[in-house]
Design an enzyme around this catalytic site. Structure first.
Site, PDB file in Angstrom:
ATOM      1  N   ALA A   1       0.759  -1.311   0.022  1.00  0.00           N
ATOM      2  CA  ALA A   1      -0.091  -0.009   0.051  1.00  0.00           C
ATOM      3  C   ALA A   1       0.825   1.277   0.156  1.00  0.00           C
ATOM      4  CB  ALA A   1      -1.109   0.005   1.117  1.00  0.00           C
TER       5      ALA A   1
ATOM      6  N   GLY B   1       0.293  -4.793   1.125  1.00  0.00           N
ATOM      7  CA  GLY B   1      -0.763  -5.108   0.397  1.00  0.00           C
ATOM      8  C   GLY B   1      -0.857  -5.415  -0.876  1.00  0.00           C
TER       9      GLY B   1
ATOM     10  N   GLU C   1      -0.931  -9.266  -0.361  1.00  0.00           N
ATOM     11  CA  GLU C   1      -2.309  -9.461   0.237  1.00  0.00           C
ATOM     12  C   GLU C   1      -3.319  -9.728  -1.241  1.00  0.00           C
ATOM     13  OE1 GLU C   1      -2.558  -6.238   2.958  1.00  0.00           O
ATOM     14  OE2 GLU C   1      -3.233  -7.735   4.703  1.00  0.00           O
TER      15      GLU C   1
ATOM     16  N   GLU D   1       4.949  -5.000   7.173  1.00  0.00           N
ATOM     17  CA  GLU D   1       4.236  -3.916   7.716  1.00  0.00           C
ATOM     18  C   GLU D   1       4.698  -3.804   9.152  1.00  0.00           C
ATOM     19  OE1 GLU D   1       2.840  -6.135   5.760  1.00  0.00           O
ATOM     20  OE2 GLU D   1       1.058  -5.471   4.900  1.00  0.00           O
TER      21      GLU D   1
HETATM   22  N1  DAK Z   1       4.454   3.199  -0.811  1.00  0.00           N
HETATM   23  C1  DAK Z   1       5.002   4.391  -1.372  1.00  0.00           C
HETATM   24  N2  DAK Z   1       6.147   4.411  -2.325  1.00  0.00           N
HETATM   25  C2  DAK Z   1       6.833   3.460  -2.365  1.00  0.00           C
HETATM   26  C3  DAK Z   1       6.551   2.312  -1.945  1.00  0.00           C
HETATM   27  C4  DAK Z   1       5.251   2.105  -1.197  1.00  0.00           C
HETATM   28  N3  DAK Z   1       4.851   0.825  -0.320  1.00  0.00           N
HETATM   29  N4  DAK Z   1       7.457   1.271  -2.034  1.00  0.00           N
HETATM   30  C5  DAK Z   1       8.450   1.961  -2.874  1.00  0.00           C
HETATM   31  N5  DAK Z   1       7.983   3.195  -3.028  1.00  0.00           N
HETATM   32  C6  DAK Z   1       8.587   4.222  -3.696  1.00  0.00           C
HETATM   33  C7  DAK Z   1       9.888   4.843  -3.063  1.00  0.00           C
HETATM   34  O1  DAK Z   1       9.283   5.621  -1.922  1.00  0.00           O
HETATM   35  C8  DAK Z   1      10.639   5.437  -4.228  1.00  0.00           C
HETATM   36  O2  DAK Z   1       9.845   6.619  -4.407  1.00  0.00           O
HETATM   37  P1  DAK Z   1      10.873   7.895  -4.538  1.00  0.00           P
HETATM   38  O3  DAK Z   1      11.484   8.112  -3.287  1.00  0.00           O
HETATM   39  O4  DAK Z   1      11.889   7.637  -5.499  1.00  0.00           O
HETATM   40  O5  DAK Z   1       9.859   9.117  -4.728  1.00  0.00           O
HETATM   41  C9  DAK Z   1      10.357   4.321  -5.298  1.00  0.00           C
HETATM   42  O6  DAK Z   1       9.217   3.669  -4.723  1.00  0.00           O
HETATM   43  C10 DAK Z   1      11.467   3.420  -5.497  1.00  0.00           C
HETATM   44  O7  DAK Z   1      11.615   2.947  -4.265  1.00  0.00           O
HETATM   45  P2  DAK Z   1      13.127   2.740  -3.876  1.00  0.00           P
HETATM   46  O8  DAK Z   1      13.918   3.788  -3.968  1.00  0.00           O
HETATM   47  O9  DAK Z   1      12.878   2.442  -2.023  1.00  0.00           O
HETATM   48  O10 DAK Z   1      13.602   1.381  -4.271  1.00  0.00           O
HETATM   49  P3  DAK Z   1      14.549   0.090  -3.698  1.00  0.00           P
HETATM   50  O11 DAK Z   1      14.865  -0.897  -4.958  1.00  0.00           O
HETATM   51  O12 DAK Z   1      15.735   0.909  -3.238  1.00  0.00           O
HETATM   52  O13 DAK Z   1      13.709  -0.596  -2.564  1.00  0.00           O
HETATM   53  C11 DAK Z   1      11.808  -1.637  -1.689  1.00  0.00           C
HETATM   54  C12 DAK Z   1      12.596  -1.397  -2.911  1.00  0.00           C
HETATM   55  C13 DAK Z   1      10.583  -2.577  -2.079  1.00  0.00           C
HETATM   56  C14 DAK Z   1      12.410  -2.701  -0.700  1.00  0.00           C
HETATM   57  C15 DAK Z   1      11.544  -0.468  -0.851  1.00  0.00           C
HETATM   58  O14 DAK Z   1      10.934   0.601  -1.724  1.00  0.00           O
HETATM   59  C16 DAK Z   1      10.480  -0.631   0.164  1.00  0.00           C
HETATM   60  O15 DAK Z   1      11.025  -1.159   1.258  1.00  0.00           O
HETATM   61  N6  DAK Z   1       9.315  -0.387  -0.082  1.00  0.00           N
HETATM   62  C17 DAK Z   1       8.124  -0.459   1.064  1.00  0.00           C
HETATM   63  C18 DAK Z   1       7.651  -1.844   1.156  1.00  0.00           C
HETATM   64  C19 DAK Z   1       6.699  -1.902   2.144  1.00  0.00           C
HETATM   65  O16 DAK Z   1       7.088  -1.779   3.443  1.00  0.00           O
HETATM   66  N7  DAK Z   1       5.478  -2.265   1.757  1.00  0.00           N
HETATM   67  C20 DAK Z   1       4.457  -2.476   2.761  1.00  0.00           C
HETATM   68  C21 DAK Z   1       3.637  -1.191   2.948  1.00  0.00           C
HETATM   69  S1  DAK Z   1       2.517  -1.320   4.176  1.00  0.00           S
HETATM   70  C22 DAK Z   1      -5.053  -1.590   5.327  1.00  0.00           C
HETATM   71  C23 DAK Z   1      -5.050  -1.409   3.997  1.00  0.00           C
HETATM   72  C24 DAK Z   1      -3.672  -1.864   3.283  1.00  0.00           C
HETATM   73  C25 DAK Z   1      -2.739  -2.279   4.218  1.00  0.00           C
HETATM   74  C26 DAK Z   1      -2.969  -2.255   5.478  1.00  0.00           C
HETATM   75  C27 DAK Z   1      -4.032  -2.086   6.070  1.00  0.00           C
HETATM   76  N8  DAK Z   1      -6.327  -1.300   5.937  1.00  0.00           N
HETATM   77  C28 DAK Z   1      -7.226  -0.103   5.467  1.00  0.00           C
HETATM   78  C29 DAK Z   1      -6.637  -1.848   7.335  1.00  0.00           C
HETATM   79  C30 DAK Z   1      -1.381  -2.612   3.656  1.00  0.00           C
HETATM   80  C31 DAK Z   1      -0.101  -2.020   4.092  1.00  0.00           C
HETATM   81  C32 DAK Z   1       1.024  -2.027   3.487  1.00  0.00           C
HETATM   82  O17 DAK Z   1       1.201  -2.477   2.177  1.00  0.00           O
END
Ligand code: DAK
Length: 255
Positions: free
Chosen positions: A62, A105, A108, A128
């Site tokens: 997400a 997400g 999921e 998360e």
């Molecule tokens: N959200 C927003 N931007 C993201 C992103 C994300 N999840 N993942 C990557 N990006 C963006 C980065 O910020 C970066 O943008 P700029 O800084 O260049 O503007 C661009 O994509 C490239 O990413 P990186 O530079 O970080 O790329 P790397 O290859 O170095 O790293 C990575 C890739 C996947 C390891 C890293 O980007 C990362 O850790 N991303 C976050 C992954 C993450 O934590 N995903 C889980 C998010 S929490 C719910 C609804 C939904 C959910 C929960 C509850 N309810 C309503 C109850 C879901 C929650 C989640 O999914």
């Protein structure tokens, strides 16, 4: 123009997210758009299988930037589950073709599909807890049912991003294929499914899903038997069995 694309070919539909600059991270708007596209697709009775596939990355979760400063009400409004539940119950078989990251997400979303195919260098998981939250779009419910509570807890508690090979060992994906053939393999499987009796395939998906939610095996087998008998009112059942007896390929009409 939004972020969701839909391509139809030979009884198969392929849905993708086109937001490469954020590794296809999913905002509420994108998920809503997905829901609208899929509702419309339901009206097309020529589509027998649906593939979720996005270029390079399935979805890195997400959109954290949109979620970071939400209060409780804002977090509730971020909700993906109504759309994701609709995908899990989608009437035709669904395949998630996973390249790159499928996280949070995004993972999921992959879990709502009936079948998952991953590329060798795909990375999957639930990061998360590294952000101070836990999976909230079906992950805590679907992951334990798919891979058992022990593997699901390992993934969810650790926040670790696992390799495709490890995901295969856990039963999180059905198969692992070379990175450049993920979509091709998904299409091959989808075409195979699309050649089968479409009414029977649709009905058996519903029977399997409902059976999994029923409390007892007896309830499940009773539902299975009643739905199974209904197939004998369909043209496709007659065609399938007569084609076998006449030693020819069946020509299904989805009725
Ligand atoms: N959200 C927003 N931007 C993201 C992103 C994300 N999840 N993942 C990557 N990006 C963006 C980065 O910020 C970066 O943008 P700029 O800084 O260049 O503007 C661009 O994509 C490239 O990413 P990186 O530079 O970080 O790329 P790397 O290859 O170095 O790293 C990575 C890739 C996947 C390891 C890293 O980007 C990362 O850790 N991303 C976050 C992954 C993450 O934590 N995903 C889980 C998010 S929490 C719910 C609804 C939904 C959910 C929960 C509850 N309810 C309503 C109850 C879901 C929650 C989640 O999914």
């Amino acid at each position: 123009m939004g972020f969701v694309r839909l391509v139809k070919e030979d009884h198969i539909a392929i849905l993708s997210v086109d937001r490469p600059e954020a590794l296809n991270a999913l905002s509420r708007e994108i998920v809503d758009e997905m829901g609208e596209v899929l509702d419309e697709l339901k009206k097309d009775s020529s589509i027998y299988c649906l593939i979720f596939h996005s270029e390079k990355n399935f979805a890195a979760g997400a959109d954290i930037k949109r979620m970071a400063d939400c209060d409780e009400e804002g977090a509730k409004a971020f909700c993906f589950s109504p759309v994701y539940d609709g995908i899990a119950e989608y009437p035709i078989p669904t395949i998630a073709a996973i390249e790159g990251y499928a996280l949070g997400g995004g993972m999921e979303l992959a879990l709502t599909a009936d079948i998952r195919i991953a590329g060798e260098s795909a990375r999957m998981g639930f990061p998360e807890v590294t952000l101070g939250i836990f999976p909230g779009a079906g992950g805590t419910i679907r992951a334990p049912r798919l891979i058992g509570p022990s593997f699901a807890k390992e993934l969810i508690f650790s926040g670790e991003k696992i390799s495709a090979a490890r995901a295969l060992e856990m039963g999180l994906v059905n198969r692992v294929v070379p990175d450049d053939s993920v979509l091709e393999e998904a299409k091959k499987l989808a075409s195979k499914i699309a050649r089968r009796g479409p009414v029977a395939v649709r009905m058996v998906k519903d029977v399997i899903n409902r059976g999994l939610e029923m409390a007892t095996v007896r309830e499940g087998t009773a539902y299975e038997a009643s739905q199974w008998a209904k197939l004998f009112n369909t043209y496709d059942q007659k065609e399938g069995m007569h084609a076998f007896m006449e030693k020819r390929k069946p020509v299904y009409e989805n009725r």
